[in-house]
Scaffold this motif. Structure first.
Motif, PDB file in Angstrom:
ATOM      1  N   ASN A  24     -24.108  23.422  -8.565  1.00 42.82           N
ATOM      2  CA  ASN A  24     -24.325  22.024  -8.907  1.00 42.82           C
ATOM      3  C   ASN A  24     -23.044  21.327  -9.375  1.00 42.82           C
ATOM      4  OD1 ASN A  24     -23.983  23.207 -11.364  1.00 42.82           O
ATOM      5  ND2 ASN A  24     -25.961  22.649 -12.182  1.00 42.82           N
ATOM      6  N   GLY A  25     -21.908  22.003  -9.347  1.00 40.48           N
ATOM      7  CA  GLY A  25     -20.643  21.365  -9.677  1.00 40.48           C
ATOM      8  C   GLY A  25     -20.246  21.439 -11.136  1.00 40.48           C
ATOM      9  N   ARG A  26     -20.989  22.144 -11.968  1.00 43.63           N
ATOM     10  CA  ARG A  26     -20.636  22.260 -13.381  1.00 43.63           C
ATOM     11  C   ARG A  26     -20.028  23.627 -13.648  1.00 43.63           C
ATOM     12  NH1 ARG A  26     -25.542  21.005 -17.143  1.00 43.63           N
ATOM     13  NH2 ARG A  26     -26.085  23.016 -16.300  1.00 43.63           N
ATOM     14  N   SER A  27     -19.067  23.675 -14.544  1.00 47.71           N
ATOM     15  CA  SER A  27     -18.492  24.958 -14.923  1.00 47.71           C
ATOM     16  C   SER A  27     -19.391  25.623 -15.967  1.00 47.71           C
ATOM     17  CB  SER A  27     -17.083  24.770 -15.491  1.00 47.71           C
ATOM     18  OG  SER A  27     -17.147  24.116 -16.741  1.00 47.71           O
ATOM     19  N   PHE A  31     -21.589  24.046 -19.166  1.00 44.99           N
ATOM     20  CA  PHE A  31     -23.000  24.371 -19.363  1.00 44.99           C
ATOM     21  C   PHE A  31     -23.246  24.848 -20.793  1.00 44.99           C
ATOM     22  CE2 PHE A  31     -26.208  27.744 -19.521  1.00 44.99           C
ATOM     23  CZ  PHE A  31     -27.333  27.003 -19.191  1.00 44.99           C
ATOM     24  N   LEU A  32     -22.369  25.733 -21.302  1.00 42.83           N
ATOM     25  CA  LEU A  32     -22.525  26.218 -22.673  1.00 42.83           C
ATOM     26  C   LEU A  32     -22.363  25.092 -23.686  1.00 42.83           C
ATOM     27  CD1 LEU A  32     -20.658  29.640 -22.615  1.00 42.83           C
ATOM     28  CD2 LEU A  32     -23.119  29.224 -22.676  1.00 42.83           C
ATOM     29  N   LYS A  33     -21.405  24.213 -23.442  1.00 41.74           N
ATOM     30  CA  LYS A  33     -21.185  23.093 -24.356  1.00 41.74           C
ATOM     31  C   LYS A  33     -22.412  22.186 -24.398  1.00 41.74           C
ATOM     32  CE  LYS A  33     -18.121  19.252 -25.303  1.00 41.74           C
ATOM     33  NZ  LYS A  33     -16.998  18.457 -24.852  1.00 41.74           N
ATOM     34  N   GLU A  34     -22.974  21.877 -23.231  1.00 46.64           N
ATOM     35  CA  GLU A  34     -24.166  21.032 -23.179  1.00 46.64           C
ATOM     36  C   GLU A  34     -25.354  21.708 -23.855  1.00 46.64           C
ATOM     37  OE1 GLU A  34     -24.963  19.794 -19.185  1.00 46.64           O
ATOM     38  OE2 GLU A  34     -22.926  19.015 -18.936  1.00 46.64           O
ATOM     39  N   ALA A  35     -25.495  23.011 -23.686  1.00 43.41           N
ATOM     40  CA  ALA A  35     -26.594  23.738 -24.329  1.00 43.41           C
ATOM     41  C   ALA A  35     -26.451  23.697 -25.844  1.00 43.41           C
ATOM     42  CB  ALA A  35     -26.635  25.183 -23.836  1.00 43.41           C
ATOM     43  N   ALA A  36     -25.221  23.849 -26.347  1.00 46.21           N
ATOM     44  CA  ALA A  36     -24.993  23.792 -27.790  1.00 46.21           C
ATOM     45  C   ALA A  36     -25.269  22.392 -28.327  1.00 46.21           C
ATOM     46  CB  ALA A  36     -23.562  24.211 -28.106  1.00 46.21           C
ATOM     47  N   VAL A  78     -30.451  29.695 -26.632  1.00 42.04           N
ATOM     48  CA  VAL A  78     -29.020  29.821 -26.919  1.00 42.04           C
ATOM     49  C   VAL A  78     -28.701  31.226 -27.436  1.00 42.04           C
ATOM     50  CG1 VAL A  78     -27.157  28.984 -28.418  1.00 42.04           C
ATOM     51  CG2 VAL A  78     -28.651  27.359 -27.263  1.00 42.04           C
ATOM     52  N   ILE A  79     -29.571  31.793 -28.233  1.00 43.55           N
ATOM     53  CA  ILE A  79     -29.360  33.161 -28.730  1.00 43.55           C
ATOM     54  C   ILE A  79     -29.376  34.152 -27.569  1.00 43.55           C
ATOM     55  CG2 ILE A  79     -30.418  35.028 -30.069  1.00 43.55           C
ATOM     56  CD1 ILE A  79     -31.234  32.881 -32.121  1.00 43.55           C
TER      57      ILE A  79
END
Length: 97
Positions: A24-27, A31-36, A78-79
């Motif tokens: 989908n074009g995301r690194s 993805f981790l930053k958005e999840a946090a 996240v965990i």
């Protein structure tokens, strides 16, 4: 089979590992930053709604509980992501070079 005809495997890396993207074009880092960020937002909203319920500003316990459960599920997600990343790192460190 003749050994002379065997060529070494050629692997070409087009992008550095930290810039590779998914379909989908995301690194992975983004993805981790958005999840946090989503986790922090859901925790903040759940805390604000619980506080409003405790102060008598809200009377819909059902929606407050749903918001708190969503925040809990985000935390568990996240965990689990963190656990999988740590396991992958440990597995890579066990590889003998």
């Amino acid at each position: 089979m003749r050994v002379e005809n065997i060529r070494p495997l050629q692997i070409e890396i087009q992008q550095p590992l930290n810039q590779r993207v998914q379909g989908n074009g995301r690194s992975f880092a983004s993805f981790l930053k958005e999840a946090a960020e989503e986790l922090l937002h859901s925790q903040r909203v759940a805390h604000e709604e619980a506080l409003a319920l405790a102060l008598g500003q809200r009377d819909d316990l059902h929606n407050v509980m749903l918001t708190m459960q969503k925040a809990e599920l985000n935390l568990q997600l996240v965990i689990q992501i963190r656990n999988r990343v740590v396991e992958a790192y440990q597995e890579i460190m066990r590889i003998q070079v």
